[in-house]
Design an enzyme around this catalytic site. Structure first.
Site, mmCIF file in Angstrom:
data_model
loop_
_atom_site.group_PDB
_atom_site.id
_atom_site.type_symbol
_atom_site.label_atom_id
_atom_site.label_comp_id
_atom_site.label_asym_id
_atom_site.label_seq_id
_atom_site.Cartn_x
_atom_site.Cartn_y
_atom_site.Cartn_z
ATOM 1 C CG HIS A 244 42.551 -6.691 -41.756
ATOM 2 N ND1 HIS A 244 42.203 -7.997 -41.512
ATOM 3 C CD2 HIS A 244 43.821 -6.548 -41.299
ATOM 4 C CE1 HIS A 244 43.208 -8.611 -40.910
ATOM 5 N NE2 HIS A 244 44.205 -7.764 -40.776
ATOM 6 C CB THR A 245 39.891 -2.858 -47.297
ATOM 7 O OG1 THR A 245 41.084 -3.131 -48.042
ATOM 8 C CG2 THR A 245 40.144 -1.733 -46.320
ATOM 9 C CG ASP A 246 41.283 -8.706 -48.854
ATOM 10 O OD1 ASP A 246 40.991 -8.700 -47.640
ATOM 11 O OD2 ASP A 246 42.104 -9.497 -49.357
ATOM 12 C CG ASP B 291 47.517 -11.984 -50.118
ATOM 13 O OD1 ASP B 291 47.394 -10.753 -50.035
ATOM 14 O OD2 ASP B 291 47.721 -12.713 -49.127
ATOM 15 C CB SER C 160 51.466 -12.898 -50.647
ATOM 16 O OG SER C 160 50.317 -13.557 -51.057
ATOM 17 C CB SER C 161 55.448 -17.395 -49.350
ATOM 18 O OG SER C 161 54.796 -17.986 -48.243
ATOM 19 N N GLY D 12 53.968 -12.442 -44.282
ATOM 20 C CA GLY D 12 52.975 -11.482 -44.764
ATOM 21 C C GLY D 12 53.276 -10.967 -46.153
ATOM 22 C CD GLU E 211 46.405 -19.002 -49.093
ATOM 23 O OE1 GLU E 211 46.775 -18.532 -48.013
ATOM 24 O OE2 GLU E 211 46.790 -18.546 -50.187
HETATM 25 P P1 ADP Z 1 52.508 -15.860 -46.346
HETATM 26 O O1 ADP Z 1 51.622 -16.104 -47.510
HETATM 27 O O2 ADP Z 1 52.329 -14.528 -45.735
HETATM 28 O O3 ADP Z 1 53.954 -16.125 -46.622
HETATM 29 P P2 ADP Z 1 50.911 -17.999 -45.238
HETATM 30 O O4 ADP Z 1 50.747 -18.509 -43.850
HETATM 31 O O5 ADP Z 1 49.719 -17.494 -45.942
HETATM 32 O O6 ADP Z 1 52.070 -16.895 -45.207
HETATM 33 O O7 ADP Z 1 51.514 -19.143 -46.152
HETATM 34 C C1 ADP Z 1 52.691 -19.798 -45.764
HETATM 35 C C2 ADP Z 1 52.547 -21.289 -46.026
HETATM 36 O O8 ADP Z 1 52.495 -21.527 -47.449
HETATM 37 C C3 ADP Z 1 53.741 -22.084 -45.537
HETATM 38 O O9 ADP Z 1 53.581 -22.447 -44.184
HETATM 39 C C4 ADP Z 1 53.720 -23.278 -46.469
HETATM 40 O O10 ADP Z 1 52.794 -24.241 -46.026
HETATM 41 C C5 ADP Z 1 53.208 -22.697 -47.775
HETATM 42 N N1 ADP Z 1 54.326 -22.264 -48.648
HETATM 43 C C6 ADP Z 1 54.583 -21.023 -49.097
HETATM 44 N N2 ADP Z 1 55.691 -21.004 -49.883
HETATM 45 C C7 ADP Z 1 56.142 -22.270 -49.940
HETATM 46 C C8 ADP Z 1 57.245 -22.911 -50.599
HETATM 47 N N3 ADP Z 1 58.107 -22.235 -51.366
HETATM 48 N N4 ADP Z 1 57.394 -24.256 -50.413
HETATM 49 C C9 ADP Z 1 56.526 -24.951 -49.658
HETATM 50 N N5 ADP Z 1 55.479 -24.409 -49.017
HETATM 51 C C10 ADP Z 1 55.265 -23.081 -49.151
HETATM 52 MG MG MG Z 2 49.495 -16.129 -47.472
#
Ligand code: ADP
Ligand code: MG
Length: 367
Positions: free
Chosen positions: A31-33, A168, A122-123, A120, A156
């Site tokens: 929470h610094t970025d 991220d 960063s998918s 968390g 995003e």
């Molecule tokens: P985090 O980044 O911590 O994993 P977020 O809430 O920021 O969590 O992002 C998750 C969202 O990103 C998922 O609910 C989905 O909508 C999207 N997402 C991430 N990875 C995928 C993937 N491989 N396929 C489809 N959607 C994805």
């Molecule tokens: Mg995310």
């Protein structure tokens, strides 16, 4: 994967471009970025992969193997509109490219990831960075890795509507295995800091889902902005530890929120020094102080996460442990003695509770 689910079966032709981008774990600097402060994320050996085939028209057909019911969705470039689902992360990328003056044609694309979604790690940034890499190749876009990170953030922030920081996407776009990225989020100046060979990185998922676009994260950002305003600065980055006296005069909870950000920035600087010196005692103390600050001052931890951190702290092979990511659930980052990580992660997860999952080290083939 069965042939019925192959890219070719879904889209009627093979993919020609294959790209990927890693997830990340933040060692310290939480929470610094969004205050222009310091962070220390590290890419993890889990990735989102994209298979892509360019099209001649302006249509995008996209699918994901990780979201139920996301086999194939369609949208028209230039007509992106919010669906409040995963497709927004893809549309956010094409909309951000157009807003920056890049012109692309359509594409078929499919995603699959080994990063747990919404934990968390960063998918979301990994998806955007992987797609941007694929589009850079497909349409010969002049984009460097920092530009890709900025576009992923814009996707995003502006389109999905999750006000995320630059950490991220920078970690996903620039991160390398076994090296942390010491990043000044205001200037985007960065230095690579190797993880000492004596240490091993572990990640445990609490199983409690956060929701970034949701209330808690927004509320904290607003509080941090209010605190900065009252202290007479644009960003809390410009308030050093010497002003903690003024910070204590702020009305609660702004005093605690600001104290977290200011002390956390200092802990990042100290942690970079400790990593370079392989100073295990200092790293342990800094991680513990960061966790306590997130729990008590920033109030973004949850009991499940506190239990994991406590059980890690009690383990003989653990050097340091803390909540990582935005909080409200999510994951715990642990530095363990090299060679003992897998066993330590197992012990910590077993002691902390049934929903806890070891994300790193990734399960070996025989498990
Ligand atoms: P985090 O980044 O911590 O994993 P977020 O809430 O920021 O969590 O992002 C998750 C969202 O990103 C998922 O609910 C989905 O909508 C999207 N997402 C991430 N990875 C995928 C993937 N491989 N396929 C489809 N959607 C994805
Ligand atoms: Mg995310």
């Amino acid at each position: 994967m069965s042939a019925a689910h192959s890219f070719e079966a879904v889209f009627g032709r093979p993919a020609t471009i294959f790209e990927r981008a890693p997830g990340r774990v933040n060692l310290i600097g939480e929470h610094t970025d969004y205050s222009g402060g310091f962070v220390l994320p590290m890419a993890i050996p889990l990735h989102t992969e994209v298979e892509l085939a360019p099209r001649r028209d302006g249509m995008a057909r996209v699918g994901s193997l990780d979201v139920p019911g996301a086999a194939r969705s369609t949208f028209v470039l230039g007509c992106e509109h919010r669906t409040r689902g995963w497709l927004d992360y893809v549309q956010g990328v094409t909309a951000a490219l157009r807003a920056d003056g890049f012109s692309i044609r359509g594409f078929d694309a499919r995603f699959r990831s080994t990063i747990p979604v919404g934990a968390g790690l960063s998918s979301s940034a990994a998806l955007a960075v992987a797609l941007l890499r694929a589009l850079r190749l497909a349409f010969s876009l002049r984009l460097d890795d920092v530009a890709i990170a900025r576009l992923a953030q814009a996707a995003e922030t502006d389109f999905v509507g999750a006000p995320v920081g630059i950490m991220d996407p920078m970690a996903s776009s620039l991160g390398r295995d076994d090296e942390a990225l010491f990043l000044d989020t205001r200037s985007l100046h960065f230095e690579r800091v190797a993880l000492p060979r004596t240490l091993e990185l572990l990640v445990l998922d609490s199983g409690v889902k956060h929701q970034h676009a949701g209330g808690g994260y927004r509320a904290r950002r607003a509080e941090v902005e209010q605190a900065a305003q009252r202290l007479g600065v644009a960003l809390l980055r410009d308030v050093g530890p010497e002003r903690l006296g003024d910070v204590a005069e702020l009305p609660p909870p702004l005093d605690r929120r600001a104290r977290h950000v200011i002390t956390e920035n200092q802990r990042v600087l100290d942690a970079v020094r400790a990593l370079r010196a392989a100073d295990e005692a200092a790293l342990g103390a800094l991680f513990a102080a960061s966790h306590a600050s997130m729990r008590d001052d920033f109030e973004v931890s949850v009991p499940e996460v506190d239990r994991i951190v406590a059980s890690a702290a009690a383990d003989p092979d653990v050097v340091a442990a803390r909540l990582t990511g935005g909080g409200f659930g999510g994951a715990v980052v642990v530095l363990a003695r090299a060679g003992h990580g897998r066993a330590a992660a197992r012990r910590v997860a077993d002691a902390a509770g049934s929903d806890v999952r070891v994300v790193l080290p990734a399960p070996s083939a025989k498990e």
